[in-house]
Design an enzyme around this catalytic site. Structure first.
Site, mmCIF file in Angstrom:
data_model
loop_
_atom_site.group_PDB
_atom_site.id
_atom_site.type_symbol
_atom_site.label_atom_id
_atom_site.label_comp_id
_atom_site.label_asym_id
_atom_site.label_seq_id
_atom_site.Cartn_x
_atom_site.Cartn_y
_atom_site.Cartn_z
ATOM 1 N N HIS B 219 0.716 -1.133 0.013
ATOM 2 C CA HIS B 219 -0.049 -0.011 -0.042
ATOM 3 C C HIS B 219 0.868 1.178 0.023
ATOM 4 O O HIS B 219 0.387 2.158 -0.226
ATOM 5 C CB HIS B 219 -0.920 -0.033 1.049
ATOM 6 C CG HIS B 219 -2.213 -0.768 0.777
ATOM 7 N ND1 HIS B 219 -2.220 -2.147 0.682
ATOM 8 C CD2 HIS B 219 -3.328 -0.479 0.778
ATOM 9 C CE1 HIS B 219 -3.367 -2.529 0.363
ATOM 10 N NE2 HIS B 219 -4.259 -1.551 0.606
ATOM 11 N N SER B 223 -0.228 -1.044 -6.214
ATOM 12 C CA SER B 223 0.190 -2.203 -7.289
ATOM 13 C C SER B 223 0.915 -1.565 -8.256
ATOM 14 O O SER B 223 0.535 -0.372 -8.838
ATOM 15 C CB SER B 223 -1.247 -2.849 -7.828
ATOM 16 O OG SER B 223 -1.684 -3.659 -6.447
ATOM 17 N N LYS B 247 -14.062 -7.807 -9.574
ATOM 18 C CA LYS B 247 -13.299 -8.543 -10.474
ATOM 19 C C LYS B 247 -12.535 -9.822 -9.801
ATOM 20 O O LYS B 247 -12.516 -10.530 -10.056
ATOM 21 C CB LYS B 247 -12.080 -7.470 -11.241
ATOM 22 C CG LYS B 247 -11.607 -8.180 -12.204
ATOM 23 C CD LYS B 247 -10.404 -7.097 -12.948
ATOM 24 C CE LYS B 247 -9.870 -7.807 -14.071
ATOM 25 N NZ LYS B 247 -9.150 -7.002 -14.923
ATOM 26 N N ASP B 248 -12.320 -9.399 -8.228
ATOM 27 C CA ASP B 248 -11.825 -10.447 -7.645
ATOM 28 C C ASP B 248 -12.879 -11.398 -7.453
ATOM 29 O O ASP B 248 -12.448 -12.544 -7.334
ATOM 30 C CB ASP B 248 -11.168 -9.759 -6.516
ATOM 31 C CG ASP B 248 -9.835 -9.358 -6.745
ATOM 32 O OD1 ASP B 248 -9.140 -9.527 -7.641
ATOM 33 O OD2 ASP B 248 -9.466 -8.401 -5.741
ATOM 34 N N GLU B 291 5.687 -33.819 -2.476
ATOM 35 C CA GLU B 291 4.066 -33.508 -3.291
ATOM 36 C C GLU B 291 4.641 -32.753 -4.489
ATOM 37 O O GLU B 291 5.617 -32.110 -4.658
ATOM 38 C CB GLU B 291 3.386 -32.511 -2.333
ATOM 39 C CG GLU B 291 2.906 -33.192 -1.026
ATOM 40 C CD GLU B 291 3.555 -32.263 0.230
ATOM 41 O OE1 GLU B 291 4.881 -32.382 0.324
ATOM 42 O OE2 GLU B 291 3.014 -31.796 0.773
HETATM 43 C C1 HEM Z 1 0.354 -16.299 1.350
HETATM 44 C C2 HEM Z 1 0.764 -15.987 0.145
HETATM 45 C C3 HEM Z 1 0.492 -14.687 -0.436
HETATM 46 C C4 HEM Z 1 -0.644 -13.700 -0.110
HETATM 47 C C5 HEM Z 1 -1.780 -14.108 0.566
HETATM 48 C C6 HEM Z 1 -0.346 -12.577 -1.148
HETATM 49 C C7 HEM Z 1 -0.987 -11.392 -1.202
HETATM 50 C C8 HEM Z 1 -0.983 -10.406 -2.224
HETATM 51 C C9 HEM Z 1 -1.987 -9.448 -2.472
HETATM 52 C C10 HEM Z 1 -3.316 -9.466 -1.984
HETATM 53 C C11 HEM Z 1 -1.472 -8.479 -3.176
HETATM 54 C C12 HEM Z 1 -2.205 -7.522 -4.212
HETATM 55 C C13 HEM Z 1 -2.757 -8.104 -5.325
HETATM 56 C C14 HEM Z 1 -1.863 -8.391 -6.461
HETATM 57 O O1 HEM Z 1 -1.002 -7.730 -6.922
HETATM 58 O O2 HEM Z 1 -2.004 -9.626 -7.015
HETATM 59 C C15 HEM Z 1 0.029 -9.022 -3.408
HETATM 60 C C16 HEM Z 1 0.882 -8.525 -4.288
HETATM 61 C C17 HEM Z 1 2.225 -8.661 -4.527
HETATM 62 N N1 HEM Z 1 2.764 -9.910 -4.046
HETATM 63 FE FE1 HEM Z 1 1.858 -11.341 -2.878
HETATM 64 N N2 HEM Z 1 0.927 -12.717 -1.629
HETATM 65 C C18 HEM Z 1 1.546 -14.035 -1.290
HETATM 66 C C19 HEM Z 1 2.731 -14.573 -1.741
HETATM 67 C C20 HEM Z 1 3.712 -13.742 -2.436
HETATM 68 C C21 HEM Z 1 4.866 -14.385 -2.819
HETATM 69 C C22 HEM Z 1 5.479 -15.841 -2.537
HETATM 70 C C23 HEM Z 1 5.514 -13.417 -3.764
HETATM 71 C C24 HEM Z 1 6.942 -13.579 -4.224
HETATM 72 C C25 HEM Z 1 7.892 -14.249 -4.175
HETATM 73 C C26 HEM Z 1 4.646 -12.371 -3.611
HETATM 74 C C27 HEM Z 1 4.923 -10.933 -4.342
HETATM 75 C C28 HEM Z 1 3.920 -10.117 -4.510
HETATM 76 C C29 HEM Z 1 4.383 -8.888 -5.106
HETATM 77 C C30 HEM Z 1 5.715 -8.529 -5.805
HETATM 78 C C31 HEM Z 1 3.261 -8.063 -5.228
HETATM 79 C C32 HEM Z 1 3.131 -6.638 -5.779
HETATM 80 C C33 HEM Z 1 2.845 -6.884 -7.118
HETATM 81 C C34 HEM Z 1 2.374 -5.752 -7.984
HETATM 82 O O3 HEM Z 1 1.602 -4.878 -7.541
HETATM 83 O O4 HEM Z 1 2.639 -5.488 -9.048
HETATM 84 N N3 HEM Z 1 3.594 -12.618 -2.838
HETATM 85 N N4 HEM Z 1 0.273 -10.116 -2.734
#
Ligand code: HEM
Lengths: 283, 430
Positions: B219, B223, B247-248, B291
């Protein structure tokens, strides 16, 4: 710094793994390839259809009852069903009194005598689980040439394509094929083992359990061929492995239909909401 | 933080006003996932997967807590209590199948989420911290899933635990005592099963904590988006609610259809039949595999087959961990000023024709028996994997000439932007 370090680490892993590759490739190219009969002559389970297969499949209760009869009269001498209780038989279409009577036919349920505290056996009641044929694994191995007959409750889930596998195994005994002997003259079935091309290492310790037509006299009059008995007991074992399978698929249809409806609704509401953000010329 | 044009929360009734003044929870939600959070207006469906990951985390916690009410972590009875859940507990089979397949779906959506990050270089400034926390989440997920798979105490549970904890034995000097200390014995047994249960219960809540930090960090800059051009003004954005909640919501419906299909019709397809055989320390399964979601890393582990100064086993362990740890360094390995792969011709080719096939090959080899030709193929793929991130990416990012970027998101969506003046596009690119 990070990039230089990364570069060195990257080259390092690459060199080491390519070293393994070259050594492995050299061995692979120079080694004599020894085949193994277990690879070449092992067969995938036969194609056999069951009433409970597929997304709409339902148990064929008459078949499950026949399968139960085969299990009781043939397999139970060696194999247990430790996760199944007599009361579960009600799901095969037996009523309460019939279940009680079926349970009482099993006269070897282990218990403790309430007066003396001694170990005893008694006839089963519906709340008991199926008794094991042997008191312990040592006794089971001693009676079976050192092989332990596995518990069958989960057998069809514990093998790939399990229901077809059990059927194929039961009907898969036979002589060693000539091609096998021609190719691997030293291959042999040791004493006490039995050749079966559906068993992963081709020699199984279980003697063919279903060998003659009418080995079981079916209560419902169905003709008891070897294939029929094998299919029936396989279907029964599919039920013991997952008594909730049909319930699961039926629930699945309700859930899928609900989700489909909800998703279509979500799609149109998303379209409606986004129509407000349709690109308008900014001028 | 948010953009200056973000809407402010206005309590609509007396109760909300009362609450907002004392505990501004409604305000927090409004600013985090409500109308008070402006989001780029051009996000594709690739941006659904973060929310979906969050959904599956919650689903795992809910089903897991119910399972834990009926499960007993004791090597004598664990396998039997799982069968008790399947047969006797009301809807127990649903809870268990949903939890087992839920883990798979959690990994599917997180893999897509991570590869979205690779393609759009979402890891770049100012989003490095989001990325680093993401990799931490991924490592925690792997630990959680590994320990969860041990709990049913089937053959693959036992032998998987034995192989993976055995890896610690490869560490020089301290390896073996460390392995015994981790397991509480020489082989997996009650002590190991109990601590794995305890940790498997704990870690998802740790993950939830890191997810909160991950979203908090998100935030700050907001994004990224498919053009990779940062938000410049209000017309570049839409409020999160109702646009992206809608959308989600649709995306969630679609993934749940796939999920329900697996749970109700193919619940054991993603698992291994051997895990329906109770653990037996005396009978080694023909092929020990983890797995499916660990296959690529398992392939890297097994690719090192010959000693080279260090033992082959130690190389495998180092490479397997390094394969994930390199992700931490991506923000500094990729020096291109352009984010989105859509405007990076060379980078894009290496992504689609290098990284993706490499991952597919590693996946297939990881699930295959350790025999030729799989071992040789996995060795080539392992080499490419490290070259891709540590050599190709840094070089490509400094030599490639990016394609022209749109001036703004508004221009990308509407075709023109009145603020864009001649030369501004070129300036934005530099
Ligand atoms: C429990 C697992 C995870 C949850 C619940 C989670 C949740 C979220 C959410 C809600 C967003 C904003 C929506 C989106 O951009 O899709 C986000 C963005 C992001 N996540 Fe995750 N995430 C998880 C795991 C990860 C992992 C494993 C990575 C990378 C190794 C990651 C990298 C990122 C990045 C770089 C963003 C910003 C992307 C952008 O705005 O372009 N996330 N995450």
């Amino acid at each position: 710094m990070i990039r230089i370090g990364g570069f060195l680490v990257g080259i390092g892993f690459t060199v080491v793994v390519l070293f393994s590759f070259i050594m492995g490739a050299y061995n692979f190219a120079t080694e004599d390839k020894v085949g193994a009969p277990e690879y070449e002559f092992y067969k995938k389970p036969k194609d056999v259809a069951f009433a409970q297969d597929g997304a709409f499949g339902k148990w064929d209760l008459a078949q499950l009852q026949r399968g139960y009869q085969v299990y009781k009269e043939v397999c139970a001498a060696c194999h247990g069903l430790q996760y199944v209780a007599f009361r579960d038989l009600a799901q095969l279409g037996y009523n309460e009194d019939e279940v009680k009577a079926l349970a009482a036919e099993w006269i070897n349920v282990p218990d403790i005598d309430p007066d003396t505290g001694e170990a005893i056996v008694r006839p089963g009641v519906p709340t008991d689980n199926f008794p094991s044929p042997y008191p312990n694994n040592v006794a089971a191995a001693a009676a079976n040439n050192n092989a332990i007959p596995p518990d069958l409750s989960l057998m069809t889930k514990a093998r790939g394509d399990g229901t077809a596998y059990v059927y194929s195994l039961l009907t898969g005994y036979g002589p060693i094929p000539e091609e096998l002997t021609a190719k691997y003259p030293e291959f042999d079935t040791p004493d006490g083992l039995h050749f079966n091309e559906y068993f992963p290492n081709l020699n199984i310790a279980m003697a063919p359990p279903i060998t003659t037509k009418d080995q079981v006299t079916y209560a419902d009059g169905t003709e008891a061929t070897i294939s029929q008995m094998s299919q029936d007991v396989s279907a029964f074992l599919a039920w013991t492995a997952e008594p909730k399978m049909v319930e699961r698929k039926q629930t699945g249809w309700v859930v899928m239909l609900f989700l489909l409806f909800a998703t279509i609704l979500a799609y149109f509401s998303k379209q409606q909401i986004w129509s407000a953000a349709k690109p308008k010329k900014t001028k | 933080m948010s953009f200056p044009w973000a809407r402010q929360y206005e309590p609509t009734n007396g109760f909300m006003k009362f609450l907002d003044e004392r505990l501004p929870l409604p305000r927090l939600v409004y600013n985090a996932v409500g109308a008070g959070y402006p989001v780029p207006r051009n996000l594709s469906y690739m941006w659904n997967f973060g929310v979906l990951a969050g959904f599956f985390l919650v689903a795992q916690i809910v089903t897991g807590v119910v399972l834990a009410m009926h499960y007993a972590a004791n090597a004598e009875v664990a396998f039997g209590t799982v069968e008790h859940i399947m047969r006797d507990v009301n809807w127990g089979w649903l809870m268990r199948y949903a939890h087992a397949n839920g883990a798979s779906f959690f990994f599917i959506v997180v893999y897509i989420h991570i590869f979205r990050g690779f393609f759009y270089s979402s890891y770049k400034a100012p989003r490095e911290m989001i990325w680093l926390l993401g990799v931490v989440i991924f490592l925690l997920m792997m630990a959680t899933a590994f320990m969860g798979y041990v709990l049913p105490w089937g053959q693959m549970s036992f032998w998987g635990a034995k192989v993976i904890t055995g890896l610690f034995g490869a560490i020089p000097l301290v390896g073996e005592p460390l392995q015994v200390w981790l397991l509480g014995g020489f082989a997996p047994d009650n002590a190991a099963l109990n601590r794995f249960f305890s940790l498997h219960f704990l870690l998802p809540f740790v993950i939830a904590g890191v997810v909160i930090l991950h979203i908090w960090a998100l935030h700050i800059p907001g994004s990224s988006n498919p053009t990779g051009v940062e938000v410049k003004k209000e017309s570049d954005t839409l409020p999160f609610h109702p646009y992206y909640t809608a959308k989600d919501g649709f995306g969630l419906g679609v993934i749940l259809l796939f999920f329900a299909f697996m749970v109700f019709f193919l619940p054991n397809t993603l698992g291994h039949p051997d895990n329906y055989i109770e653990a037996n320390p005396l009978a080694t399964p023909a092929h020990i595999v983890p797995e499916w979601y660990f296959y690529p890393f398992y392939a890297i582990l097994r690719a090192f087959t010959f000693d080279f100064i260090l033992s082959a086993k130690l190389w495998g362990v180092l490479a397997m961990f390094a394969a994930i740890l390199v992700w931490f360094f991506l923000p500094w390995l990729d020096r291109s000023p352009v984010r989105s792969g859509h405007y990076r011709p060379l980078f894009r080719k290496f992504f689609w024709f290098g990284l993706i096939p490499c991952m597919v090959v590693l996946f297939i080899c990881g699930g295959a028996p350790a025999e030729e030709p799989f071992v040789m193929i996995s060795q080539i793929a392992t080499a490419y994997y490290f070259l891709h991130f540590l050599v190709i990416l840094p070089i490509v990012s400094s030599i490639e000439k990016p394609e022209p970027l749109p001036y703004s998101i508004t221009e990308a969506v509407l075709g023109e932007d009145e603020d864009a003046t001649l030369g501004a596009t070129a300036a934005a690119k530099a």
